[in-house]
Enzyme design. Structure first.
Site, short mmCIF file in Angstrom:
data_model
loop_
_atom_site.label_atom_id
_atom_site.label_comp_id
_atom_site.label_asym_id
_atom_site.label_seq_id
_atom_site.Cartn_x
_atom_site.Cartn_y
_atom_site.Cartn_z
N GLU A 176 61.77 36.84 28.72
CA GLU A 176 61.69 35.92 29.85
C GLU A 176 62.30 36.48 31.14
O GLU A 176 63.31 35.96 31.65
CB GLU A 176 62.36 34.58 29.49
CG GLU A 176 61.78 33.93 28.24
CD GLU A 176 62.34 32.53 27.98
OE1 GLU A 176 63.34 32.15 28.61
OE2 GLU A 176 61.77 31.82 27.14
N GLU A 356 58.57 32.02 20.70
CA GLU A 356 59.55 30.93 20.62
C GLU A 356 58.83 29.62 20.80
O GLU A 356 57.95 29.50 21.66
CB GLU A 356 60.60 31.02 21.75
CG GLU A 356 61.70 32.00 21.52
CD GLU A 356 62.70 32.01 22.69
OE1 GLU A 356 62.93 30.96 23.32
OE2 GLU A 356 63.24 33.10 22.95
C1 FCB Z 1 64.38 30.07 25.98
C2 FCB Z 1 65.32 31.17 25.59
C3 FCB Z 1 66.04 30.94 24.29
C4 FCB Z 1 66.44 29.50 24.12
C5 FCB Z 1 65.30 28.57 24.41
C6 FCB Z 1 65.61 27.12 24.21
O1 FCB Z 1 64.18 30.10 27.35
O2 FCB Z 1 64.62 32.39 25.47
O3 FCB Z 1 67.13 31.82 24.24
O4 FCB Z 1 67.56 29.21 24.84
O5 FCB Z 1 64.82 28.79 25.69
#
Ligand code: FCB
Length: 445
Positions: A176, A356
């Site tokens: 990110e 994620e």
């Molecule tokens: C993302 C992050 C991860 C976590 C989630 C909820 O932006 O990559 O580390 O904090 O959000």
């Protein structure tokens, strides 16, 4: 309000290709703790946590889930879940305390133990090099705003690839970059806590450049592993059909998505965003752009919610009637399908991964059990959304739930819980929640 479950049939693992990767994800600073152990250097997040008011509950990462000492137990929990992959990040200051110069063998030994433990349990290794905890010593020399950091990052990336490449399925350069640039350097709500858009944009350029440089260097060294990057992406809709809102949505999408995707995929920054930025835009050469656009083996997508852009009053997240998580994020699984389709159709990306996806809810422990039905339903609906994209021909080959266990949620501290496994912070006891049992059943099918 609870999200309506769609009336269609329950999806099972068999509806996905047999070689589909099913995992869980974490990151070093959020779980490891042991910040002063075995020669680890300080990271920008250690420093940021010391700033009064920076972290909602005034906490820090010094113990976190104590995964550094309890990794065997965590590996066993993963094996019991039945995942075939684990996405974790390496703490750069643990393996190279100053971010340049000497390697810390004790730090590498920890990751060696972790990786061997994964392989023994038949779990694939997916490493992220930079999940935000860059060495504080490098920050003091300008951090990501200093172009020299790119060279230090390449040295670190190469060292990790040389040591662990043969055991590793995939290596992600940055997690990110938008978050590091904008939350860390423009809004100042994440480490290192700076507030300058010009700096943020320069940081974003250096993150992209160092990604390209690292990919190129690892390939040139002949180390064979899948290389890519992970982006936080959300579909962004105009809050109304007014011209002003449409313009705002377009530029917000430009700053959040196209600013990263266009250089990575086409080797150029989007013109409209460059002119919107004016003097805040970074300077760059055609060579930089060519370096950034290295072919990638995968693009990872972190998806949590969608966004709305409004030129006037801020968007009210409750106005859609959909469920909202403890982070204040709307639950909108269709956004994931839309996003994956866009990345394939508009950018022609040939290998996508959901790196994620998950939700924070206030969990309640009753008689030793956590009945997190809403998290279970969130995961189920997003796995379905992933499947919907695949049914439309989008090449997705992995899904990682965020997160294996409750952990240090950055500026929110320990107040927000994303885990499939509950962590009782005083005792550090791990307890699988209902969502973990559901994922386990799903994976067993
Ligand atoms: C993302 C992050 C991860 C976590 C989630 C909820 O932006 O990559 O580390 O904090 O959000």
């Amino acid at each position: 309000m609870l999200m309506q479950t769609k009336p269609n049939l329950t999806l099972s693992r068999e509806d996905f290709p047999t070689d589909f990767t099913w995992g869980v994800a974490t990151s070093s600073f959020q779980i490891e703790g042991a910040t002063h152990t075995d020669g680890r250097g300080a990271s920008v997040w250690d420093t940021f946590c010391e700033q009064p008011g920076a972290i909602a509950d005034g906490s820090n990462g010094s113990i976190a889930c104590d995964h550094y000492h309890r990794y065997e137990e965590d590996l066993d929990l993963m094996a019991r879940l039945g995942v075939n992959a684990y996405r974790f990040s390496m703490s750069w200051p643990r393996v190279q305390p100053d971010g340049r110069g000497a390697w810390n063998e004790a730090g590498f030994a920890f990751y060696e133990r972790l990786i061997q433990g994964l392989l023994q349990r038949g779990i694939q290794v997916h490493i992220t090099l930079n999940h935000w905890d860059m060495p504080q010593a490098l920050q003091e020399a300008g951090g990501w705003a200093n172009r020299e950091t790119c060279g230090y990052f390449v040295a670190y990336a190469l060292e990790v690839a040389r040591r662990f490449g043969r055991y590793t399925q995939s290596l992600c350069t940055h997690n990110e970059p938008w978050v590091i640039a904008v939350l860390g350097h423009e809004l100042g709500v994440f480490a290192p806590g700076l507030k300058s858009r010009k700096t943020a944009m320069l940081v974003s350029h250096h993150l992209l450049l160092s990604h390209g440089m690292a990919v190129k260097a690892i390939r040139e060294a002949g180390i064979k592993l899948e290389l890519g990057i992970v982006l936080n992406l959300s579909p962004i809709y105009p809050a109304s059909d007014s011209e002003a809102d449409m313009q705002k949505a377009k530029i917000d999408d430009g700053l959040n998505a196209r600013w990263y995707l266009d250089p990575l995929c086409y080797g150029r920054y989007p013109e409209d965003v460059l002119s919107h930025l004016g003097d805040d835009a970074p300077t760059f050469s055609p060579e930089d752009m060519a370096t950034i656009a290295q072919p990638m083996d995968f693009v990872g997508v972190n998806y949590y919610t969608r966004n709305f852009s409004s030129s006037g009053n801020p968007w009210d997240v409750n106005s859609t009637g959909n469920e909202v998580t403890d982070m204040g994020w709307e639950v909108y699984p269709e956004g994931l399908t839309e996003l994956l389709c866009r990345l394939h159709q508009e950018y022609g990306i040939q290998c996508l991964r959901v790196t994620e996806n998950g939700a924070a809810f206030k969990d309640e422990m009753v008689d030793g059990q956590i009945d997190d039905e809403r998290r279970e339903s969130y995961l189920r609906e997003h796995i379905r959304a992933t499947h919907d994209a695949m049914a439309q021909g989008v090449p997705v080959d992995a899904y990682f739930a965020w997160s294996l266990m409750d952990n240090f949620e950055w500026a929110s501290g320990y107040e927000k819980r994303f885990g499939l496994i509950h962590v009782d912070y005083p005792s550090l006891k791990r307890t699988p929640k209902r969502s973990a049992k559901w994922y386990q059943q799903f994976l067993k099918a």
